[in-house]
Design a protein around this motif. Structure first.
Motif, PDB file in Angstrom:
ATOM      1  N   GLY A 117      -3.954   9.893   3.536  1.00  0.00           N
ATOM      2  CA  GLY A 117      -4.807   9.206   4.497  1.00  0.00           C
ATOM      3  C   GLY A 117      -5.755  10.166   5.181  1.00  0.00           C
ATOM      4  N   ALA A 155      -6.992   7.185  -1.127  1.00  0.00           N
ATOM      5  CA  ALA A 155      -6.841   6.334   0.056  1.00  0.00           C
ATOM      6  C   ALA A 155      -7.996   5.336   0.141  1.00  0.00           C
ATOM      7  CB  ALA A 155      -6.786   7.183   1.315  1.00  0.00           C
ATOM      8  N   ALA A 156      -9.217   5.800  -0.137  1.00  0.00           N
ATOM      9  CA  ALA A 156     -10.381   4.922  -0.035  1.00  0.00           C
ATOM     10  C   ALA A 156     -10.299   3.808  -1.066  1.00  0.00           C
ATOM     11  CB  ALA A 156     -11.662   5.719  -0.227  1.00  0.00           C
ATOM     12  N   VAL A 214       3.623  14.099  13.206  1.00  0.00           N
ATOM     13  CA  VAL A 214       2.182  14.319  13.073  1.00  0.00           C
ATOM     14  C   VAL A 214       1.628  14.948  14.342  1.00  0.00           C
ATOM     15  CG1 VAL A 214      -0.050  13.151  12.892  1.00  0.00           C
ATOM     16  CG2 VAL A 214       1.827  12.475  11.404  1.00  0.00           C
ATOM     17  N   THR A 263      -6.422   4.354   8.244  1.00  0.00           N
ATOM     18  CA  THR A 263      -5.711   3.909   7.049  1.00  0.00           C
ATOM     19  C   THR A 263      -4.310   3.405   7.414  1.00  0.00           C
ATOM     20  OG1 THR A 263      -5.178   6.224   6.647  1.00  0.00           O
ATOM     21  CG2 THR A 263      -6.970   5.302   5.363  1.00  0.00           C
ATOM     22  N   ARG A 264      -3.495   3.266   6.395  1.00  0.00           N
ATOM     23  CA  ARG A 264      -2.226   2.538   6.519  1.00  0.00           C
ATOM     24  C   ARG A 264      -1.307   3.096   7.597  1.00  0.00           C
ATOM     25  NH1 ARG A 264       2.444   3.663   3.419  1.00  0.00           N
ATOM     26  NH2 ARG A 264       3.902   1.946   3.219  1.00  0.00           N
ATOM     27  N   VAL A 265      -1.160   4.416   7.630  1.00  0.00           N
ATOM     28  CA  VAL A 265      -0.207   5.006   8.576  1.00  0.00           C
ATOM     29  C   VAL A 265      -0.660   4.766  10.022  1.00  0.00           C
ATOM     30  CG1 VAL A 265       0.826   7.156   9.359  1.00  0.00           C
ATOM     31  CG2 VAL A 265       0.516   6.747   6.923  1.00  0.00           C
ATOM     32  N   ILE A 275     -14.775   1.868   6.384  1.00  0.00           N
ATOM     33  CA  ILE A 275     -13.923   3.021   6.676  1.00  0.00           C
ATOM     34  C   ILE A 275     -14.652   4.344   6.511  1.00  0.00           C
ATOM     35  CG2 ILE A 275     -11.666   2.010   6.219  1.00  0.00           C
ATOM     36  CD1 ILE A 275     -11.929   3.092   3.352  1.00  0.00           C
ATOM     37  N   GLU A 321      -7.793   1.294   0.090  1.00  0.00           N
ATOM     38  CA  GLU A 321      -8.329   0.519   1.208  1.00  0.00           C
ATOM     39  C   GLU A 321      -9.272  -0.568   0.699  1.00  0.00           C
ATOM     40  OE1 GLU A 321      -8.334   0.527   4.767  1.00  0.00           O
ATOM     41  OE2 GLU A 321      -6.426   1.520   4.415  1.00  0.00           O
ATOM     42  N   LEU A 355       7.672   9.753  12.336  1.00  0.00           N
ATOM     43  CA  LEU A 355       6.460  10.294  11.718  1.00  0.00           C
ATOM     44  C   LEU A 355       5.371  10.532  12.768  1.00  0.00           C
ATOM     45  CD1 LEU A 355       5.193  11.042   8.996  1.00  0.00           C
ATOM     46  CD2 LEU A 355       4.284   8.731   8.849  1.00  0.00           C
ATOM     47  N   TYR A 407     -16.138  -0.222   1.509  1.00  0.00           N
ATOM     48  CA  TYR A 407     -16.017   1.185   1.871  1.00  0.00           C
ATOM     49  C   TYR A 407     -16.744   1.469   3.176  1.00  0.00           C
ATOM     50  CZ  TYR A 407     -16.137   6.219   1.721  1.00  0.00           C
ATOM     51  OH  TYR A 407     -16.008   7.527   2.061  1.00  0.00           O
ATOM     52  N   ASN A 424      -9.198   9.754  10.083  1.00  0.00           N
ATOM     53  CA  ASN A 424      -8.880   9.110   8.808  1.00  0.00           C
ATOM     54  C   ASN A 424      -7.471   8.525   8.808  1.00  0.00           C
ATOM     55  OD1 ASN A 424     -11.335   9.596   7.704  1.00  0.00           O
ATOM     56  ND2 ASN A 424     -10.729  11.442   6.610  1.00  0.00           N
ATOM     57  N   ILE A 425      -6.541   9.253   9.424  1.00  0.00           N
ATOM     58  CA  ILE A 425      -5.167   8.723   9.501  1.00  0.00           C
ATOM     59  C   ILE A 425      -5.180   7.391  10.241  1.00  0.00           C
ATOM     60  CG2 ILE A 425      -2.904   9.064  10.569  1.00  0.00           C
ATOM     61  CD1 ILE A 425      -3.197  12.033   9.992  1.00  0.00           C
ATOM     62  N   MET A 462       0.840  -1.199   0.000  1.00  0.00           N
ATOM     63  CA  MET A 462       0.000   0.000   0.000  1.00  0.00           C
ATOM     64  C   MET A 462       0.872   1.246   0.000  1.00  0.00           C
ATOM     65  SD  MET A 462      -2.852  -1.366   2.716  1.00  0.00           S
ATOM     66  CE  MET A 462      -4.118  -0.147   2.463  1.00  0.00           C
ATOM     67  N   LYS A 463       0.240   2.377  -0.342  1.00  0.00           N
ATOM     68  CA  LYS A 463       1.036   3.592  -0.492  1.00  0.00           C
ATOM     69  C   LYS A 463       0.526   4.755   0.348  1.00  0.00           C
ATOM     70  CE  LYS A 463       2.996   3.043  -5.100  1.00  0.00           C
ATOM     71  NZ  LYS A 463       2.295   1.821  -5.552  1.00  0.00           N
ATOM     72  N   THR A 464      -0.713   4.684   0.830  1.00  0.00           N
ATOM     73  CA  THR A 464      -1.315   5.817   1.528  1.00  0.00           C
ATOM     74  C   THR A 464      -0.390   6.371   2.604  1.00  0.00           C
ATOM     75  OG1 THR A 464      -3.442   4.787   1.199  1.00  0.00           O
ATOM     76  CG2 THR A 464      -3.349   6.563   2.803  1.00  0.00           C
ATOM     77  N   GLY A 465      -0.135   7.676   2.551  1.00  0.00           N
ATOM     78  CA  GLY A 465       0.684   8.326   3.558  1.00  0.00           C
ATOM     79  C   GLY A 465      -0.173   9.154   4.491  1.00  0.00           C
ATOM     80  N   VAL A 466       0.462  10.026   5.262  1.00  0.00           N
ATOM     81  CA  VAL A 466      -0.280  10.829   6.237  1.00  0.00           C
ATOM     82  C   VAL A 466      -1.301  11.721   5.538  1.00  0.00           C
ATOM     83  CG1 VAL A 466      -0.100  12.538   8.042  1.00  0.00           C
ATOM     84  CG2 VAL A 466       1.668  10.840   7.795  1.00  0.00           C
ATOM     85  N   PHE A 467      -0.862  12.419   4.498  1.00  0.00           N
ATOM     86  CA  PHE A 467      -1.756  13.413   3.908  1.00  0.00           C
ATOM     87  C   PHE A 467      -2.864  12.765   3.096  1.00  0.00           C
ATOM     88  CE2 PHE A 467       1.947  15.993   4.864  1.00  0.00           C
ATOM     89  CZ  PHE A 467       1.320  16.991   5.592  1.00  0.00           C
TER      90      PHE A 467
END
Lengths: 259, 356
Positions: A114, A124-125, B229, B196-198, B11, A128, B225, B8, B192-193, A107-112
């Protein structure tokens, strides 16, 4: 050239030679088992392969790429996944989240991206949703639907083992290291596991390294077996060759003392 | 109700129509509060919301990632001073100034995250505490920053002066809406953070850093990180806080403030968004309102003041405030380790299974 090779691997802790000059090669999409009494260095080999320990000497090659010296997360990105003897799960997360963590490297989603998850069209969605579909297949495969949204801390031991296996599978590894997957399971669960491991080998096209104490399972499932004792290699061969080797019998059953 | 039709729904922000309806109701209340409350309470709400932003950010670090920080007043100060100084010295419009200041705070967060790679628990607490104190004293020692005398915030202009657009927010009433919208954006962003992945990687680091590494989470990147954040949130909160106060000095951002922030997160509930919101609201209300006016409660207030004067120092009320917050903290840890979030969960369960 072998798909996965370990060459002259050694490590010692203080004066103790935990693993001494071990070499073996594993063919693609085969099951390779490592057996030996407690303390013979099996898990230490795993820890060196996955980068937790740095070997004193030797090479570990996956498709010709050197793994020694890389950090554990880099090794994971090369396609090596593992489970742990004492289960290392993320117990404050749900089964779903544990398996999704297995998708981390895909996956690639980062802070922003995400944080800006606004609606189903956002990047991001979409990521996911795609990865949840993949994870759902693993949940289906390992029969975990009933505990999908449970916290891992609330699961029985056998289920946790499966979640850990699922998390490793979610990584889509080239090489899967299983550390005593059947420990603590009853006979029925062991039979299921046997079938699953064969299915994983067939469906996921993955090379499996297996540490196991259940001899019935090992002998039935393995393509090749490495027997170890006190950090040394005793023999490497097929189930038959290993079973009949006198050193193996001595390591497991002890010596006969004439008295 | 629990039937899901696609992934979906796992999330999305509003998991059901009921949640959506309550959220709309809550937003209506939030947007109309200043219309029928006295000005002092609007000021109090502004402070509460600023603390909510900070507590939600701190909770990402402490609750979700499992790293401790006793230096968040430092990031808060960087946000406040950064925004004001960028506006007064460099004439940068507020909108950009607060973002730049928050990124500066995030950078310092990254720096503080580096020792966190090697340190844990009490050692990290001491390092971060040292960081907070250092920031406070550095700011106090530089005359261009106003030194120990403090600094005055310029008019809060949402427009861009250079383009001739000007939209100055003067009263607490007007600032309320700016802060409310910022708070909503930051809280939804944090949620949202974490979904998700982070966010998952942060939780992974807290639960088992060995397993996190083995599945490919780079500890160096994700630990720093998490600090960055969290510091970004503190920076945004600080930037707004400066304008709520209008005037502040370095000692506004003392070590006690860092501890209070940590109390908010623990009292509210570690590792949850709602926990940060509830904790910040309760503690700020206690500190700024209830405990300040404790002397005015008939009989009881006089008694407390007398006790305080007899046994402690002359600044009686401050003591009562610290003691009350300390007692709440101890009570929460003993009786409700999940904090107010745990209370909320139990209320919800009771409600959903009622009348059984």
């Amino acid at each position: 050239m072998d798909h996965f090779r370990v060459e002259n691997l050694s490590i010692s802790f203080g004066g103790l030679k935990a693993v001494n000059n071990i070499s073996f090669g594993v063919e693609k999409n085969s099951i390779f088992s490592i057996i030996g009494p407690n303390g013979s260095g099996k898990t230490t080999i795993y820890n060196m392969i996955s980068g937790i320990y740095k070997p004193d000497s030797g090479r570990i090659l996956c498709d010709g790429e050197e793994l020694v010296g890389l950090s554990p997360d880099r090794i994971a990105r090369k396609g090596v996944a593992r489970t742990f003897q004492n289960i290392e799960l993320f117990s404050n997360a749900t089964v779903m989240d544990n398996l999704l963590l297995g998708r981390h490297i895909h996956m690639k989603t980062g802070v922003f991206s995400g944080a800006f998850l606004w609606g189903r069209g956002s990047r991001a969605a979409r990521e996911e949703i795609r990865n949840r579909e993949i994870v759902e297949k693993i949940i289906d495969f390992l029969d975990l639907q009933s505990v999908r949204n449970n916290y891992v801390a609330s699961l029985p031991y056998g289920k946790r083992k499966l979640v850990e296996l699922g998390r490793a599978l979610a990584l889509e590894p080239k090489i899967l290291l299983l550390d005593e997957p059947s420990a603590g399971m009853n006979t029925e669960e062991k039979e299921d596991l046997n079938i699953w491991i064969k299915d994983i080998q067939a469906d996921y096209r993955v090379t499996i390294l297996l540490i196991e104490h259940d001899m019935n399972m090992i002998m039935g499932i393995s393509d090749r077996i490495l027997a170890m004792n006190q950090g040394e290699k005793i023999i490497e061969g097929t189930a038959k060759e290993v079973q009949s080797h006198p050193e193996v019998i001595r390591a497991y059953l002890g010596e006969e003392h004439g008295c | 109700m629990d039937m899901k039709r696609d992934y979906y729904e796992d999330i999305q922000l509003f998991q059901s129509g009921v949640v959506l309806a309550w959220t709309v109701a809550l937003l209506l209340v939030l947007f109309t509060i200043p219309l029928y409350t006295p000005n002092y309470y609007v000021y109090l709400l502004n402070i509460i919301m600023v603390h909510v932003i900070l507590a939600v950010g701190l909770n990402i670090l402490v609750g979700s990632t499992g790293q401790i920080s006793l230096g968040h007043a430092g990031f808060f100060a960087i946000g406040a001073y950064g925004t004001v100084l960028l506006m007064t010295l460099l004439q940068i419009p507020f909108v950009f100034a607060i973002l730049i200041a928050a990124f500066i705070a995030a950078f310092f967060g990254f720096i503080l995250g580096l020792p966190a790679l090697r340190l844990e628990g009490p050692y990290l607490a001491i390092v971060s505490m040292g960081f907070g104190l250092t920031i406070m004293h550095i700011i106090g020692g530089v005359d261009a920053f106003g030194g120990r005398m403090g600094i005055k915030a310029p008019p809060l202009d949402l427009g861009i002066k250079q383009l001739g657009i000007s939209w100055i927010l003067k009263t607490d009433f007007q600032k309320y809406y700016l802060i409310l919208i910022m708070t909503i954006i930051m809280v939804v962003g944090a949620r949202n953070i974490l979904k998700t992945r982070v966010g998952r990687s942060f939780v992974a680091i807290k639960d088992s850093d060995i397993a996190a590494e083995v599945i490919g989470v780079n500890l160096t990147i994700y630990k720093t990180l998490a600090f960055a954040v969290s510091a970004f949130y503190a920076g945004i909160a600080g930037g707004l806080f400066g304008f709520v106060l209008g005037f502040f000095d370095p000692f506004t951002f003392n070590m006690i403030l860092s501890i209070i922030f940590l109390v908010m997160v623990v009292v509210g509930g570690l590792g949850t968004i709602l926990g940060g919101i509830l904790g910040a609201t309760l503690i700020t209300y206690l500190q700024y309102d209830l405990l300040k006016n404790i002397a005015e409660i008939p009989y009881f207030g006089a008694l407390m003041v007398a006790v305080s004067k007899q046994w402690f120092t002359m600044v009686g009320l401050e003591n009562i405030s610290s003691m009350a917050i300390g007692l709440i903290m101890i009570g929460i840890i003993i009786f409700e380790p999940l904090g107010m979030f745990g209370v909320w969960i139990r209320m919800k369960k009771y409600w959903m299974t009622w009348p059984f």
